[in-house]
Write a protein that holds these residues in place. Structure first.
Motif: not given
Length: 397
Positions: A229-245
């Protein structure tokens, strides 16, 4: 580094999909390379991906298709677009038989770790050095390239291939560092065990639910043992690009509140979701200089909305290996030929992937209804022949 008498010393920085693919194709071409991967083990990171005919054609050529097929799932049902609120089907594209007739190969979905396993089988173990984090790339007075590593070791090569992803250290040696732009979109991903997934999600289909400002994708992986499952949504102020987050299941579910219950139930059935921000990067105008070049996400990171990131890395690998094999005594010219063969195509894919975000995320209204109406008439399998029909051997000829 092992190398044949008449071949250049080749160092690949990064042991992901692109790095292992280029090592495999170099070996097939009679050249040798050392692969330097910063991770200490090959772990099952990432999630699912699509292997379209342009990628599958090259896996067959590399001799790893049989191993790949052990865990890949053929998209027999095909591609399916659904409406966010009630799951009404906007379009279905059956792939079985059609893909083979048009492009000579089928389309599959697979976990990234299973594709890596197949590619690694084409690379001798002694070529791979784990726990090798590259920290510096410097051209030498003799025309070579000196790599420095976090453990204090160093290695000189004639050719350095930066296959080290979106945060590429090698790219920093070629271009002025430009900070990525904030896209305003973030991605969630999770794997749902097949036993916990509803039957409709276990079908061999690549299903995309389209809604205002968001879209939601699922398909089976791991030989059908799980649903990606992969989904895309507005990020707001989220900017972490790490795959481990990671994020919370309820946080993920809240993003899709009000959607068809099949969507929110599938989210609830998954484990702790990963979450990362999609950062926007302009296409590079060049990615080679002297004996240094880039490949895959290091050269042309793209939004995942055409599902071509992995395929383009494998294409890069096949073209680069062929160029180096054709001119082993003039690697600088080989890298120029490689860049020239790949730049326009990957830039176009970056651009169409970028534009797809706005198409997928239209708010309900006249534009959305017009878009949905076009789905019934469009044939993306034929319309995207420039993507799926690509063959590096023909492109170079």
């Amino acid at each position: 580094m092992p190398h044949i008498a008449h071949g250049p010393r080749i160092a690949v920085v990064g042991g992901g999909i692109g790095g292992l693919a280029v090592a495999g194709f170099l070996r097939r071409a009679g050249l040798t390379a050392g692969v330097h991967e910063q991770a200490s083990v090959f772990a099952e990171v990432g999630a699912g991906l699509v292997a379209a005919p342009n990628a599958v054609r090259l896996l067959r050529r590399l001799g790893v298709l049989e191993r790949f097929l052990r865990r890949a799932v053929a998209l027999d049902w095909g591609w399916e677009l659904r409406r966010w609120a009630d799951g009404s089907v906007l379009s279905v594209e059956r792939l079985t038989g059609v893909c083979e007739r048009l492009y000579g190969e089928r389309t599959y979905v697979v976990h990234r770790a299973d594709l890596l396993d197949a590619l690694r089988s084409a690379v001798p173990d002694e070529w791979i050095r784990l726990g090798a984090r590259c920290t510096s790339v410097d051209e030498t007075a003799r025309g070579g390239v000196l790599l420095g590593f976090a453990d204090g070791s160093a290695e000189e090569a004639d050719v350095v291939i930066g296959a080290d992803g979106v945060h590429s250290v090698v790219r920093g040696a070629l271009t002025e560092p430009a900070p990525p732009r904030y896209s305003g979109v973030c991605a969630f991903r999770t794997l749902v065990p097949a036993a916990a997934a509803p039957e409709f999600a276990r079908r061999p289909a690549h299903t995309i639910w389209l809604g205002p400002g968001r879209h939601f994708v699922h398909y089976p992986v791991g030989g059908g043992r799980a649903v990606n499952v992969v989904a895309f949504a507005p990020a707001g102020d989220y900017t972490d690009e790490s795959w481990s987050a990671t994020a919370g299941v309820e946080e993920f579910r809240a993003e899709f509140a009000g959607w068809d219950p099949r969507v929110t139930d599938l989210i609830a059935a998954g484990g702790t979701p990963g979450r990362w921000a999609l950062l926007d990067r302009e296409p590079l105008r060049r990615w080679s200089r002297g004996g240094i070049t880039l490949l895959g996400d290091a050269a042309h990171p793209m939004f995942p909305f055409f599902a071509q990131g992995a395929a383009q890395a494998v294409e890069d690998a096949a073209v680069l290996a062929r160029c180096l094999a054709d001119a082993p005594d003039d690697p600088e010219q080989a890298l120029k030929r490689y860049e020239s063969a790949r730049l326009a195509r990957t830039t176009r894919l970056q651009q169409v992937s970028h534009a797809r975000r706005d198409v997928n995320h239209l708010p309900d209204g006249p534009e959305q209804r017009a878009r949905d109406a076009t789905f019934a008439d469009a044939d993306p399998l034929v319309g995207n022949g420039w993507i799926y029909g690509y063959d590096p051997e023909k492109a170079l000829a």
